[in-house]
Write a protein that holds these residues in place. Structure first.
Motif, PDB file in Angstrom:
ATOM      1  N   GLU A  22       0.857  -1.180   0.000  1.00 50.11           N
ATOM      2  CA  GLU A  22       0.000   0.000   0.000  1.00 50.11           C
ATOM      3  C   GLU A  22       0.893   1.230   0.000  1.00 50.11           C
ATOM      4  O   GLU A  22       1.895   1.289   0.723  1.00 50.11           O
ATOM      5  N   VAL A  23       0.535   2.218  -0.823  1.00 50.20           N
ATOM      6  CA  VAL A  23       1.270   3.479  -0.878  1.00 50.20           C
ATOM      7  C   VAL A  23       0.345   4.569  -0.343  1.00 50.20           C
ATOM      8  O   VAL A  23      -0.720   4.812  -0.913  1.00 50.20           O
ATOM      9  N   ILE A  24       0.750   5.204   0.756  1.00 49.07           N
ATOM     10  CA  ILE A  24      -0.007   6.341   1.289  1.00 49.07           C
ATOM     11  C   ILE A  24       0.496   7.567   0.537  1.00 49.07           C
ATOM     12  O   ILE A  24       1.683   7.896   0.579  1.00 49.07           O
ATOM     13  N   LEU A  25      -0.416   8.220  -0.168  1.00 48.28           N
ATOM     14  CA  LEU A  25      -0.052   9.306  -1.071  1.00 48.28           C
ATOM     15  C   LEU A  25      -0.093  10.671  -0.395  1.00 48.28           C
ATOM     16  O   LEU A  25      -0.898  10.914   0.510  1.00 48.28           O
ATOM     17  N   GLU A  26       0.756  11.548  -0.890  1.00 52.70           N
ATOM     18  CA  GLU A  26       0.726  12.948  -0.488  1.00 52.70           C
ATOM     19  C   GLU A  26      -0.526  13.588  -1.085  1.00 52.70           C
ATOM     20  O   GLU A  26      -1.030  13.151  -2.119  1.00 52.70           O
ATOM     21  N   ASP A  27      -1.008  14.631  -0.464  1.00 48.79           N
ATOM     22  CA  ASP A  27      -2.167  15.369  -0.976  1.00 48.79           C
ATOM     23  C   ASP A  27      -1.636  16.538  -1.797  1.00 48.79           C
ATOM     24  O   ASP A  27      -1.444  17.630  -1.288  1.00 48.79           O
ATOM     25  N   ASN A  28      -1.330  16.286  -3.076  1.00 46.90           N
ATOM     26  CA  ASN A  28      -0.798  17.333  -3.942  1.00 46.90           C
ATOM     27  C   ASN A  28      -1.214  17.097  -5.397  1.00 46.90           C
ATOM     28  O   ASN A  28      -1.797  16.068  -5.726  1.00 46.90           O
ATOM     29  N   PHE A  29      -0.913  18.054  -6.249  1.00 46.51           N
ATOM     30  CA  PHE A  29      -1.296  17.967  -7.657  1.00 46.51           C
ATOM     31  C   PHE A  29      -0.569  16.839  -8.379  1.00 46.51           C
ATOM     32  O   PHE A  29      -1.102  16.249  -9.310  1.00 46.51           O
ATOM     33  N   THR A  56       4.282  13.873 -18.664  1.00 43.86           N
ATOM     34  CA  THR A  56       4.841  14.603 -17.530  1.00 43.86           C
ATOM     35  C   THR A  56       3.782  14.817 -16.444  1.00 43.86           C
ATOM     36  O   THR A  56       2.585  14.786 -16.713  1.00 43.86           O
ATOM     37  N   LEU A  57       4.256  15.038 -15.237  1.00 43.28           N
ATOM     38  CA  LEU A  57       3.403  15.353 -14.093  1.00 43.28           C
ATOM     39  C   LEU A  57       3.794  16.725 -13.549  1.00 43.28           C
ATOM     40  O   LEU A  57       4.950  17.147 -13.698  1.00 43.28           O
ATOM     41  N   PRO A  58       2.858  17.419 -12.902  1.00 44.64           N
ATOM     42  CA  PRO A  58       3.225  18.687 -12.262  1.00 44.64           C
ATOM     43  C   PRO A  58       4.227  18.417 -11.132  1.00 44.64           C
ATOM     44  O   PRO A  58       4.215  17.337 -10.539  1.00 44.64           O
ATOM     45  N   THR A  59       5.083  19.377 -10.865  1.00 48.33           N
ATOM     46  CA  THR A  59       6.132  19.170  -9.855  1.00 48.33           C
ATOM     47  C   THR A  59       6.088  20.235  -8.762  1.00 48.33           C
ATOM     48  O   THR A  59       5.569  21.330  -8.955  1.00 48.33           O
TER      49      THR A  59
END
Length: 174
Positions: free
Chosen positions: A72-79, A109-112
């Motif tokens: 399981e990957v707990i994700l950051e709350d970001n774009f 690409t993803l936003p950074t």
């Protein structure tokens, strides 16, 4: 405040704003009472959301599967994570690098929001640049900048599961 709670507050504020605009055409007394009611409602929702601890179920998460093992990957709350989630399910071929990470190129690409973490931890999932997904399986110091995506739950066996060579990894929501 997590994404779910922010969305609740924004919804209440939007409803309150629309109701308030509608009330402007009403009598002055009714508009004043309505504005007070809306402020009370917004205050109550904000207090309820701040008072509730974020449970594990409310956290953003996804799953990473490699060599038959699921993490399981707990994700950051970001774009960045929101953009990554939009691409799921996703299978990547990750290459070994430096004896501490596996990295692979995304198709787009993803936003950074790059930062220098200083210390990289076993189980960190990060974006290098705007297109390279990196899974770290050792803890070490780093001078490089990354955008944090998330952290694997219970990464103790990660290095053993990943092995020493290149590997195929699948990311999905369930």
């Amino acid at each position: 405040m997590n994404l779910k709670n922010r969305m609740r507050v924004m919804s209440v504020m939007a409803i309150a704003a629309m109701t308030g605009l509608n009330a402007c055409s009403e009598e002055q007394g009714a508009a004043t009472n309505l504005a007070t009611t809306n402020q009370d409602l917004i205050g109550t929702v904000i207090q309820q959301n701040l008072a509730q601890p974020i449970s594990k179920k409310e956290q953003l998460s996804m799953w990473m599967t490699v060599n038959g093992h699921r993490f399981e990957v707990i994700l950051e709350d970001n774009f960045t994570t929101q953009a990554l989630i939009a691409q799921l399910p996703l299978t990547l071929y990750l290459e070994e690098l430096n004896g501490n990470e596996k990295h692979g190129q995304l198709s787009g690409t993803l936003p950074t929001d790059e930062k220098r973490p200083g210390i990289i931890h076993n189980g960190d999932l990060m974006l290098y640049g705007n297109q390279t997904l990196v899974v770290f399986y050792k803890t070490f110091s780093s001078i490089y900048s990354y955008t944090r995506i998330g952290k694997l739950e219970q990464p103790e066996e990660l290095q053993k599961v990943l092995g020493s060579g290149n590997v195929e990894i699948t990311f999905n929501k369930d």
